[in-house]
Design an enzyme around this catalytic site. Structure first.
Site, PDB file in Angstrom:
ATOM      1  N   HIS A   1     -18.183  36.826  18.310  1.00 53.75           N
ATOM      2  CA  HIS A   1     -18.825  37.421  18.638  1.00 53.75           C
ATOM      3  C   HIS A   1     -18.124  36.610  20.698  1.00 53.75           C
ATOM      4  O   HIS A   1     -17.379  36.106  20.577  1.00 53.75           O
ATOM      5  CB  HIS A   1     -20.323  36.760  19.140  1.00 53.75           C
ATOM      6  CG  HIS A   1     -20.778  37.291  17.859  1.00 53.75           C
ATOM      7  ND1 HIS A   1     -22.411  37.143  17.155  1.00 53.75           N
ATOM      8  CD2 HIS A   1     -20.514  37.569  17.034  1.00 53.75           C
ATOM      9  CE1 HIS A   1     -22.473  37.816  16.214  1.00 53.75           C
ATOM     10  NE2 HIS A   1     -21.311  38.113  15.501  1.00 53.75           N
TER      11      HIS A   1
ATOM     12  N   GLU B   1     -20.016  35.438  22.465  1.00 54.10           N
ATOM     13  CA  GLU B   1     -19.814  33.848  23.308  1.00 54.10           C
ATOM     14  C   GLU B   1     -19.397  33.302  22.897  1.00 54.10           C
ATOM     15  O   GLU B   1     -19.146  32.307  23.416  1.00 54.10           O
ATOM     16  CB  GLU B   1     -21.899  33.390  22.511  1.00 54.10           C
ATOM     17  CG  GLU B   1     -22.879  34.587  23.198  1.00 54.10           C
ATOM     18  CD  GLU B   1     -23.161  35.992  22.325  1.00 54.10           C
ATOM     19  OE1 GLU B   1     -23.955  36.258  22.363  1.00 54.10           O
ATOM     20  OE2 GLU B   1     -21.703  36.382  22.018  1.00 54.10           O
TER      21      GLU B   1
ATOM     22  N   CYS C   1     -26.941  36.270  19.226  1.00 56.25           N
ATOM     23  CA  CYS C   1     -27.695  36.216  17.547  1.00 56.25           C
ATOM     24  C   CYS C   1     -28.329  34.884  16.847  1.00 56.25           C
ATOM     25  O   CYS C   1     -27.591  34.359  17.858  1.00 56.25           O
ATOM     26  CB  CYS C   1     -26.171  36.723  16.853  1.00 56.25           C
ATOM     27  SG  CYS C   1     -25.150  36.007  15.998  1.00 56.25           S
TER      28      CYS C   1
ATOM     29  N   CYS D   1     -24.660  32.528  17.228  1.00 51.55           N
ATOM     30  CA  CYS D   1     -24.362  32.061  18.519  1.00 51.55           C
ATOM     31  C   CYS D   1     -25.614  31.243  19.487  1.00 51.55           C
ATOM     32  O   CYS D   1     -24.861  30.452  19.968  1.00 51.55           O
ATOM     33  CB  CYS D   1     -23.891  33.245  18.935  1.00 51.55           C
ATOM     34  SG  CYS D   1     -22.558  34.190  18.966  1.00 51.55           S
TER      35      CYS D   1
END
Length: 362
Positions: A278, A280, A305, A308
């Site tokens: 992801h 992040e 999410c 993360c």
């Protein structure tokens, strides 16, 4: 602040300028045009109307400034060149000014040098503008102008190779679509739009970093969703950026590298088999724990999410700012709440094409 307004025939340029003068304390500035340009302005009409359009193609209102009779303007607000107008505003840049006199891209290039300039274009469907022209024509001979003649003048106004304004209009930061049928409705929608918002000319920090996050998202190779992230230190210095996609050395997700994303599973399904990192995560990995200081802020164009979120908490991020929601917003918010991480949503002021009829008034 200097707002420039351009647009098509009977779209409402003068009415929007008048709104800024009446409701936001702007002063209308005028650029004296050559005779040929003045004649063209006369062909486009000059009077504001109750439906946000201009009155007519002709009517004897051509003046030395190309817009309004001299009796309606102060000589201190009429300028012979774009440079003179710009110098006047530059010395008073904290005040508010508006002009509808931007006849060429050359003039626009002069105005756009300054950080306090904002270009707005305004348009409406051709049939709407034709009806406005018919309704507001002030001289008997004007009502005889056919739709075909109106279309011809409109095409000349916008698409003529030498003088057409479409290239200029396409450069506008804010592009308004004005189908309002009344002055009251138009003014109400303009009020919600908040045209004088300074973020449009010089973005505030939230707008700036969110724009960087959105730019990072353009590098994403994930087949499910483009996401970008920017990690910012206390001194508002960018620590790292990230976007989602498959890890280094693996085939890109967009080339089939992640079976889960390429199978089209719905949001949140099969995450355990997803090979994409992801945005992040990539930003945190790029920064490294030693570069993340107290007070760091993470900007992401999509709410993190749950997976993360726990990593963000672990490395000591103080605040998370996001633009768009995700399917796990509630769970992520609870994690951040328990960890003492501030979470807030930020939506920049709308730019680009804005349909005024779609704006929520209440």
């Amino acid at each position: 602040m200097l707002v420039g307004i351009c647009g098509s025939i009977c779209s409402g340029k003068k009415t929007v300028a008048r709104y800024l003068v009446e409701h936001h304390g702007f002063k209308h500035l005028y650029l004296q045009a050559p005779a040929s340009v003045s004649d063209q302005e006369a062909a486009e009409g000059t009077s504001s109307t109750s439906n946000g359009g201009n009155a007519a193609f002709a009517g004897g209102l051509a003046t030395s400034n190309g817009n309004k009779p001299w009796s309606e303007t102060s000589s201190s607000h009429v300028f012979t060149t774009a440079e003179e107008l710009l110098d006047f505003v530059t010395r008073r840049w904290r005040s508010r000014f508006v002009t509808t006199d931007i006849p060429t891209e050359t003039v626009l290039d002069v105005f756009i040098r300054r950080p306090f300039f904002l270009l707005i274009s305004i348009d409406a469907p051709l049939t709407v503008r034709w009806r406005r022209f018919q309704q507001r024509s002030q001289q008997p001979e004007q009502s005889a102008i056919s739709l075909e003649e109106f279309v011809t003048q409109n095409d000349l106004h916008l698409y003529d190779a030498a003088t057409g304004l479409q290239p200029l209009i396409s450069r506008a930061t804010v592009r308004l679509l004005n189908t309002s049928s009344s002055l009251a409705h138009l003014y109400a929608t303009l009020g919600k739009l908040d045209i004088p918002n300074p973020d449009r000319m010089r973005p505030g920090w939230d707008t700036y970093f969110m724009a960087l996050a959105s730019l990072a998202a353009q590098r994403s190779n994930c087949m499910k969703r483009r996401v970008g992230c920017v990690l910012v230190g206390r001194e508002r210095r960018v620590i790292s950026t990230g976007y989602n996609g498959t890890p280094r050395g693996l085939r890109n997700c967009a080339e089939g590298g992640c079976p889960r994303c390429n199978e089209g599973n719905s949001s949140g399904v099969g995450l355990a088999t997803c090979l994409c990192i992801h945005a992040e995560e990539n930003a945190l990995l790029e920064a490294g724990r030693e570069r993340i200081r107290e007070g760091s802020v993470l900007y992401c164009d999509t709410c993190p999410c749950l997976t993360c979120s726990i990593k963000i908490c672990q490395v000591g991020i103080a605040e998370v700012v996001y633009a768009h929601g995700y399917s796990m917003d509630t769970e992520a918010a609870e994690v951040f709440r328990q960890a003492g991480v501030k979470l807030r949503q930020f939506t920049p002021p709308p730019n680009g094409l804005i349909h005024l009829e779609k704006m929520e008034l209440y």
